[in-house]
Design an enzyme around this catalytic site. Structure first.
Site, PDB file in Angstrom:
ATOM      1  CB  SER A   5      -8.033   3.523   3.005  1.00  0.00           C
ATOM      2  OG  SER A   5      -7.182   2.956   3.982  1.00  0.00           O
ATOM      3  CE  LYS A  10      -3.846   1.914   2.794  1.00  0.00           C
ATOM      4  NZ  LYS A  10      -4.672   1.711   4.009  1.00  0.00           N
ATOM      5  CB  SER A  68      -8.144   0.615   5.796  1.00  0.00           C
ATOM      6  OG  SER A  68      -8.958   1.748   5.673  1.00  0.00           O
TER       7      SER A  68
END
Ligand code: GLN
Length: 486
Positions: free
Chosen positions: A151, A76, A175
């Site tokens: 997210s 990420k 997330s």
């Protein structure tokens, strides 16, 4: 096109059926073809990837390899890594190439894992759909008209699309779990303090934890083994003995007491989510687990508590983006004050600004007691509720999200979006470990996950329960790869 789980990729490397360079090249070729449709990766650097792969092959040749050496992984965009742009999907950090490496990334580099690239996310990890990214929305590989969740939506999408055998995500309020659920993969958020936050861009420091995302619980356990451990550069890192998170993978479920919180099984869930939960209950019962009803009475109030506290922490954490030290700086300004305000006006998107304003408000004199302090008290009550529940059960089964992935541009109001976090945020408020695994599909063929929440430091147990479920079902083995090639 590669389809490997992390375990399969590891075996191919160890038995020398494939080299790390060949494996990386297979993934990079698949990414070239499929990533444009999903926008899961936002930064790729083939030279860096292949250099890491070459080093992994050299290590394998010396006989010094671990089971993760040469296995590719995606990060990420919230994890910094030396030499890679790490932008947290924000214009503010669009030009930021990190001079240092996050501890969890370093731990995996030390194993010889190979970095495929950085994945798209909601700006500064604030959001539930990946639509707040400066680099545009990520598309769900099961149906590109839908979001992948957020997210960590890019990480979930690339694992689901088989453009990486595994990825790292971060979880402040769901997330890792919610996008994993929306993309049909497995992901775990560890107990707060088990993995280092050093080098993971801060959103709400007392909530944020990194975790692995992969096809199976078993793969997540291998990764967590390598990621976890004390780090003196993170002041909330826990100094615990090293654990083997694979130790309960083969533990039978007979006699396991599974708590079903009555507040989580109400009318707020879509019919598809209810079906997935019922199928999961049947699967657990068939293996000898017992269901017990438990109660988490503060469930509804956990949403305002979460959004007050995380916004407060975000408002202070994000004050560092001032145009002076690093990141974006406005080109036009008269004086210092205007430089700050123009920089922040240009660099942050609207969701980030909304949270900075909420956070500044709830921390301000006169409102601190009314909002911030009250939310802190609620946080304690939420944690207490779980301790009452865990006196009656070993593990809690819960939905991960009330519905399958929403459509891109569905235009929910911010508050509507916040409400969809209802089942994930409690684990972060309490600091508990929680995992999601695939458990079914919606009527329009989108994946649905269910959540297992454990008491503190029971990662091995929840990974074990999930693995037993995956040994007896095949939701986790389904992938949208064929859909994507049409
Ligand atoms: N959707 C939640 C939020 O917007 C969770 C985000 C996260 O876990 N990073 O805050």
């Amino acid at each position: 096109m590669p389809q490997y789980t992390l375990k399969q990729a590891s075996k191919l490397l160890q038995t020398k059926q494939i080299s790390a360079v060949e494996l990386a090249q297979e993934y990079l070729a698949a990414i070239d073809v499929k990533n444009p449709a999903i926008n899961g990766y936002i930064t790729l650097d083939k030279d860096l990837t292949l250099a890491e792969a070459k080093a992994a092959d050299a290590r394998i040749a010396t006989g010094n390899a671990t089971s993760l050496t040469g296995v590719p992984i995606a990060y990420k965009d919230i994890f910094v890594q030396q030499g890679w742009r790490s932008a947290c999907s924000s214009k503010m950090l669009d030009s930021f190439v990190s001079p240092y490496t996050a501890t969890v990334v370093q731990n995996l580099l030390d194993e010889g894992m190979v970095t495929l690239g950085r994945t798209n996310m909601d700006e500064f990890a604030m959001g539930s759909t990946n639509e707040t990214s400066f680099y545009g929305a990520t598309h769900n590989p099961w149906n590109t008209a839908h979001t992948p969740g957020g997210s960590s939506g890019g990480s979930a999408a690339v694992v689901a699309a088989r453009l990486a055998p595994a990825a790292l995500g971060s979880d402040t309020g769901g997330s890792i779990r919610q996008p994993s659920s929306h993309c049909g993969i497995t992901g775990i958020k560890p107990t707060y303090g088990v993995v280092s936050r050093f080098g993971m861009v801060a959103y709400a420091s007392s909530f944020d934890q990194a975790g692995p995302m992969a096809q199976t619980a078993e793969d997540c356990a291998f990764l967590l083994n390598a990621m976890a451990g004390f780090d003196e550069r993170d002041s909330t890192s826990l100094g615990r003995e090293k654990e083997d998170y694979t130790r309960d993978l083969n533990q039978p479920l007979k006699g396991l007491k599974v708590g079903l919180p009555k507040e989580y099984f109400g009318e707020g869930n879509s019919a598809d989510v209810q079906t997935a939960l019922q199928n999961t209950i049947d699967l657990l019962k068939a293996q000898g687990a017992e269901m017990v009803e438990v109660s988490l009475p503060q469930t509804e109030l956990s949403i305002p508590a979460y959004y007050v506290l995380t916004s407060a922490e975000a408002s202070t954490n994000l004050s560092r983006y001032d145009g002076v030290r690093y990141g974006h700086r406005a080109a036009q300004f008269g004086d210092l004050e205007e430089m700050y305000s123009n920089t922040r006006a240009e660099g942050f998107g609207s969701e980030v600004k909304r949270r900075i304003m909420i956070g500044t408000y709830v921390l301000s004199h006169g409102y601190y007691d009314a909002y911030y302090l009250k939310a802190q008290k609620l946080r304690r009550l939420v944690a207490n509720d779980f301790q009452t529940a865990f006196a009656q059960c070993d593990i809690i089964l819960a939905p991960t999200a009330p519905t399958a992935a929403p459509k891109i541009g569905a235009n929910a109001t911010p508050v509507e979006t916040y409400l969809s976090d209802i089942y994930t945020i409690a684990a972060n408020l309490a600091g508990l470990p929680a995992l999601t695994l695939p458990a079914g599909f919606s009527s329009d063929a989108l994946p649905i996950g269910v959540q297992l929440i454990g008491n503190y430091f029971t990662e091995a147990k929840i990974l074990g329960v999930a693995n037993q479920m995956q040994q007896n079902s095949d939701w986790h083995a389904k992938s949208p790869v064929l859909l994507l090639s049409n």
